[in-house]
Design a protein around this motif. Sequence first.
Motif, PDB file in Angstrom:
ATOM      1  N   GLU A   1       0.809  -1.211   0.000  1.00  0.00           N
ATOM      2  CA  GLU A   1       0.000   0.000   0.000  1.00  0.00           C
ATOM      3  C   GLU A   1       0.845   1.266   0.000  1.00  0.00           C
ATOM      4  O   GLU A   1       0.341   2.369   0.165  1.00  0.00           O
ATOM      5  N   GLY A   2       2.143   1.091  -0.174  1.00  0.00           N
ATOM      6  CA  GLY A   2       3.016   2.242  -0.301  1.00  0.00           C
ATOM      7  C   GLY A   2       3.144   3.078   0.954  1.00  0.00           C
ATOM      8  O   GLY A   2       3.418   4.279   0.877  1.00  0.00           O
ATOM      9  N   ILE A   3       2.954   2.477   2.125  1.00  0.00           N
ATOM     10  CA  ILE A   3       3.045   3.244   3.363  1.00  0.00           C
ATOM     11  C   ILE A   3       4.435   3.087   3.976  1.00  0.00           C
ATOM     12  O   ILE A   3       5.088   2.048   3.818  1.00  0.00           O
ATOM     13  N   SER A   4       4.866   4.118   4.661  1.00  0.00           N
ATOM     14  CA  SER A   4       6.145   4.108   5.348  1.00  0.00           C
ATOM     15  C   SER A   4       5.900   4.260   6.835  1.00  0.00           C
ATOM     16  O   SER A   4       5.533   5.350   7.295  1.00  0.00           O
ATOM     17  N   PRO A   5       6.074   3.200   7.618  1.00  0.00           N
ATOM     18  CA  PRO A   5       5.869   3.318   9.068  1.00  0.00           C
ATOM     19  C   PRO A   5       6.964   4.154   9.708  1.00  0.00           C
ATOM     20  O   PRO A   5       8.067   4.296   9.163  1.00  0.00           O
ATOM     21  N   ASP A   6       6.652   4.705  10.875  1.00  0.00           N
ATOM     22  CA  ASP A   6       7.682   5.370  11.665  1.00  0.00           C
ATOM     23  C   ASP A   6       8.597   4.343  12.312  1.00  0.00           C
ATOM     24  O   ASP A   6       9.803   4.550  12.427  1.00  0.00           O
ATOM     25  N   ILE A   7       7.990   3.235  12.751  1.00  0.00           N
ATOM     26  CA  ILE A   7       8.722   2.108  13.333  1.00  0.00           C
ATOM     27  C   ILE A   7       8.147   0.827  12.754  1.00  0.00           C
ATOM     28  O   ILE A   7       6.932   0.716  12.557  1.00  0.00           O
ATOM     29  N   ILE A   8       9.011  -0.131  12.492  1.00  0.00           N
ATOM     30  CA  ILE A   8       8.566  -1.444  12.032  1.00  0.00           C
ATOM     31  C   ILE A   8       9.189  -2.501  12.936  1.00  0.00           C
ATOM     32  O   ILE A   8      10.380  -2.430  13.250  1.00  0.00           O
ATOM     33  N   THR A   9       8.378  -3.435  13.413  1.00  0.00           N
ATOM     34  CA  THR A   9       8.886  -4.537  14.229  1.00  0.00           C
ATOM     35  C   THR A   9       8.940  -5.794  13.386  1.00  0.00           C
ATOM     36  O   THR A   9       8.009  -6.096  12.630  1.00  0.00           O
ATOM     37  N   THR A  10      10.037  -6.527  13.515  1.00  0.00           N
ATOM     38  CA  THR A  10      10.216  -7.763  12.762  1.00  0.00           C
ATOM     39  C   THR A  10      10.759  -8.849  13.676  1.00  0.00           C
ATOM     40  O   THR A  10      11.361  -8.577  14.712  1.00  0.00           O
TER      41      THR A  10
END
Length: 439
Positions: A273-282
């Motif tokens: 969806e072309g979104i850029s999170p501020d933080i991503i958890t993996t």
Amino acid sequence: MTALPQSRHLATEIPGPRASELLERQRAAVPAGVASVMPTFAVRADGGIIEDVDGNRLIDLGSGIAVTNVGASAERVVAGVQEQVAQFTHTCFMVTPYEGYVRVAEKLAELTPVDGEVRTALFNSGAEAVENAVKVARAYTGRQAVAAFDHAYHGRTTLTMALTAKNMPYKHSFGPFAPEVYRAAGSYPLRDGLDGAAAAERAIDQLEKQVGAENLAAVIIEPIQGEGGFIAPAPGFLPAIVDWCRANGIVFIADEIQTGFARTGQWFACEDEGISPDIITTAKGIAGGLPLSAVTGRAEIMDAAHPGGLGGTYGGNPVACAAALGAIETIEAEDLTAKARRIEEIAAGRLREAQQQDPRIGEVRGRGAMLAVELVDPETGAPDAALTGAVAAAARAAGVITLTCGTYGNVIRLLPPLTIGEDLLTEGLDIILDALAAA
């Protein structure tokens, strides 16, 4: 090439005699709260097959819950681990750092869909990653409240149980939970009938009324909800939530613990969806089966925590870092994002074909190698958990590792290793659909 034959084979019933002995030992030594899906014990795994102690070869449609994306004994992972174990197993990065941790952080800065300058902190589990993402968001904003969504799953620790929506088996009798956690309705197209814009408007209205945007440190969501039922939100829902967060100084956290590392046909589901999170958890698929997780975010947010405020004795263990570098290299070298899309082409096509003939299949959904079948009462559309359990049990007895999920317990989820052969995938699907037809 794999050393383990890539074919299903039942040498005994499941459980076989050796597994039955081990089950008795398990009952005597392990608490009942630690339950297992398959009543057997693995001895080898590779490609799309897990071999048990009785010589049964099982088709793996679970990947240890989306962990062994590159397979359970990927060559590059094994080689990296063996080399690192021979050098050292631990120093604690907070005491004597090592290059492997930095290399993983650099690679995540390159791969994750977080804009601008990026920082990464490494931990052990998905729940740890979520807890630390919340800590960072609170430190950055000076606010306390955190919002999650219906059908969410974020972990089993005190804070992450509060974020998780499902009572059984994750929360029942384990409270009280961490405070200042709030919940809003998300987007579940099959059951709410809303488009993305309308679902986002509903969620934002709830949060503004119940919490107030000015009190929210963070909003956290899985781009495709995992344990909640592999629910893909209606198009436009996630971008609208991101825009609202940005307009109000709220940290948007994307929990890609289950969706990440090529599982959905992209490196990360946010990319669709072309979104850029501020933080991503993996976590999960990050290290080929070794315990590792990461919090990756915009530098100004990640640097808000004071020195010594983040870490842990085992966080970013050097052996796990070596495994992660091997897993990432495998995904790149073998183009496993394309393989995930091919799995979707085969599996979703087969399942939607079956849906045309069977009204008990309420929906086939998901992306890449993260697919779900929601089973319902054909007359009312109500969730049918009993049917789901019966189908899963029959498939497991036939030698196919099959997982269920969903808030209502009525979803069969498919998470094959991205390295599974197409013949094994097709055979596994046939067995599940035969079990459904016979149920």
